[in-house]
Design a protein around this motif. Structure first.
Motif, short mmCIF file in Angstrom:
data_model
loop_
_atom_site.label_atom_id
_atom_site.label_comp_id
_atom_site.label_asym_id
_atom_site.label_seq_id
_atom_site.Cartn_x
_atom_site.Cartn_y
_atom_site.Cartn_z
N GLU A 135 5.45 53.12 2.83
CA GLU A 135 5.10 54.40 2.21
C GLU A 135 5.92 55.58 2.75
N TYR A 136 6.58 55.42 3.90
CA TYR A 136 7.23 56.59 4.52
C TYR A 136 8.74 56.42 4.72
N GLY A 137 9.27 55.24 4.48
CA GLY A 137 10.70 55.02 4.69
C GLY A 137 11.04 54.80 6.15
N LYS A 138 12.27 55.17 6.53
CA LYS A 138 12.77 54.89 7.88
C LYS A 138 12.53 56.09 8.80
N PHE A 139 12.02 55.84 10.00
CA PHE A 139 11.85 56.93 10.96
C PHE A 139 11.70 56.35 12.37
N SER A 171 20.03 53.57 4.17
CA SER A 171 18.82 54.36 3.92
C SER A 171 18.89 55.67 4.71
N ILE A 172 18.18 56.67 4.22
CA ILE A 172 18.11 57.95 4.93
C ILE A 172 16.69 58.12 5.47
N GLU A 173 16.55 58.96 6.49
CA GLU A 173 15.24 59.10 7.17
C GLU A 173 14.19 59.71 6.24
N ARG A 174 12.96 59.22 6.43
CA ARG A 174 11.77 59.75 5.74
C ARG A 174 11.94 59.77 4.23
N ASP A 175 12.60 58.74 3.70
CA ASP A 175 12.77 58.65 2.25
C ASP A 175 11.99 57.41 1.79
N PRO A 176 10.76 57.58 1.32
CA PRO A 176 9.94 56.42 0.95
C PRO A 176 10.62 55.58 -0.11
N ILE A 179 9.63 51.97 -1.68
CA ILE A 179 8.79 50.77 -1.72
C ILE A 179 9.59 49.54 -2.14
N GLU A 180 10.46 49.71 -3.14
CA GLU A 180 11.22 48.55 -3.64
C GLU A 180 12.13 47.98 -2.55
N THR A 181 12.76 48.86 -1.78
CA THR A 181 13.65 48.39 -0.72
C THR A 181 12.85 47.70 0.39
N PHE A 182 11.69 48.25 0.71
CA PHE A 182 10.82 47.61 1.72
C PHE A 182 10.44 46.20 1.26
#
Lengths: 199, 260
Positions: free
Chosen positions: B16-20, B90-95, B97-100
């Protein structure tokens, strides 16, 4: 505007380069140094210069030493038949503190970390192979950390060494002393089951 | 990344939150409840406390630790490569879902794949597709003529070469006419590329085995395609390539004692 006098700012900046030291800790350390007597400050600076001038790597095991070959490698009470492979000199110290191991060591200088660009050529793996070619070794014990990268390094070494020594073993790992089964991951529990022993 | 005496900074990729990045306090102690959970290649349910700069990991439950990947050096290298590639793209804090979900299914499939390189190439193609960098495989990117993907070489336009710069397969005429760097690619390899980019059945994906010449062509084309899009090399690529050709185990010629 500089908050510190220039020499003090330089000292703070140098402390900030140390691992785990942030600006506040660097300031605290620098102010501590300011309170030292001249003799104490000189002894501190001399200790840094001496360690840089005199400490190098053992030509055999690549542990830190102030001689060409370290005390552990020269110790005739230790057997040459066993080699314990560790990632860092501090791991060697931890292993040797147990007093259980009476063989020799080999320090790799790290573990394989593909994402950081650390491969076999950056570690002392060729040197380990040279030791095994030069002397018959009955067992190589792989004592890298039980992390994903440590395990991967052990897997890689096991394949590489299998034809060079009769026995390649891995230190046991599973649930740590003082650990909690409820919080252990699958991999740890699987290893704990595989490494179970009769009481 | 180690932090202080016993803490570490860990990069999470959350659905839900992307990379961080977060701080895992005490995670470098062997008895820490966070030690195993903050290793790479772990699927977690995590509870975070908002911090000044970085959030702090307070509790977590390991959902999957991919033991088969950890027990196989080749799979470990491939999984590491997939994670690094995702990190670079990927860039930070970019949710996302499909990539996850793509990374997660790739790690699951890797554990039982007949050909782990096919799974990696499928991941590369799908990830590039999600990022908008998918190789153009249905028409020549220079003349825009559609390839005959049904009847193959018997009629129509066929793929003759791959151009990383143009980002797709070139027809024979354009491959001959252009002076830019092109690499040979067979219609069969192009067909495999199209299939791997869309195959979403996990069981079918796990059963795919690429013929070696096809695998070599895909590896070469996708590597160049990615390098041009990312504008830098993925560090783990070199180790994966060395492992594929057996060079990582070719250390049997040790240094002579006097060279140490």
């Amino acid at each position: 505007m500089l908050h510190y006098a220039r020499p003090l700012a330089r000292l703070v900046a140098e402390f900030e380069k140390l691992p785990g030291v942030g600006p506040k800790s660097a300031q605290r350390l620098a102010f501590y140094i300011m309170r030292l007597s001249d003799e104490e400050a000189r002894a501190f600076a001399d200790a840094i210069l001496e360690v840089k001038a005199k400490i190098g790597y053992c030509k055999v095991c690549f542990n830190f030493t102030d001689q060409e070959i370290c005390d552990l490698c020269r110790d005739s009470r230790r057997t040459d038949d066993l080699i314990c492979v560790v990632a860092e000199p501090r791991d060697l110290i931890a292993m040797d503190k147990t007093g259980e191991f009476k063989g020799k060591y080999h320090v790799l200088g790290g573990v394989l970390a593909p994402m950081e660009g650390i491969g076999p050529d950056q570690l002392k793996i060729r040197e380990l192979l040279a030791r095994l070619h030069a002397h018959e070794v009955k067992e190589v014990i792989l004592a890298t950390n039980p992390t994903v990268e440590g395990d991967a390094t052990a897997l890689y070494l096991a394949r590489l060494l299998k034809d060079l020594t009769p026995r390649v073993t891995r230190i046991a790992h599973g649930v740590p002393v003082g650990g909690d089964l409820d919080y252990a991951d699958q991999a740890t529990l699987i290893q704990a089951f595989e490494g179970r022993r009769e009481l | 990344m180690p932090l202080g005496e016993t803490d570490k900074i860990v990069t999470l990729f959350a659905r839900e939150y992307g990379k961080f990045n977060i701080i895992a306090k005490g995670a470098r102690r062997t008895t820490s409840r966070l030690a195993g959970a903050t290793e790479p290649l772990m699927l977690l349910k995590a509870l975070l406390a908002e911090g000044m700069n970085l959030d702090v990991l307070t509790q977590c439950d390991i959902k999957e630790s991919f033991p088969a990947i950890r027990a196989d050096f080749g799979l470990y290298l491939r999984a590491t490569y997939c994670c690094e590639l995702l990190d670079r793209m990927s860039i930070e804090r970019d949710p996302d879902i499909e990539t996850f979900d793509l990374l997660l299914s790739t790690l699951y499939i890797l554990q039982r794949a007949a050909d782990s390189d096919a799974v990696v190439h499928s991941f590369e193609l799908k990830l590039m597709g999600l990022a908008g960098y998918a190789p153009m495989m249905d028409a020549c990117p220079r003349c825009d003529q559609m390839f005959d993907t049904v009847t193959g070489q018997d009629s129509g336009i066929i793929e003759a070469a791959y151009s990383p710069m143009r980002g797709g397969a070139l027809c024979r005429e354009c491959a001959m006419a252009t002076r830019e760097e092109v690499m040979a690619i067979s219609p069969d390899a192009a067909t495999w590329m199209r299939r791997l980019a869309v195959e979403d059945n996990a069981r079918a994906m796990a059963e795919i085995v690429l013929p070696q010449p096809i695998a070599d062509q895909l590896n070469r084309s996708l590597r160049s395609h990615l390098r041009l899009r990312l504008e830098r090399d993925v560090k783990s690529t070199a180790f994966l390539d060395a492992y594929r050709v057996g060079a990582m185990e070719n250390l049997s010629d040790p240094l002579p004692p006097d060279a140490r």
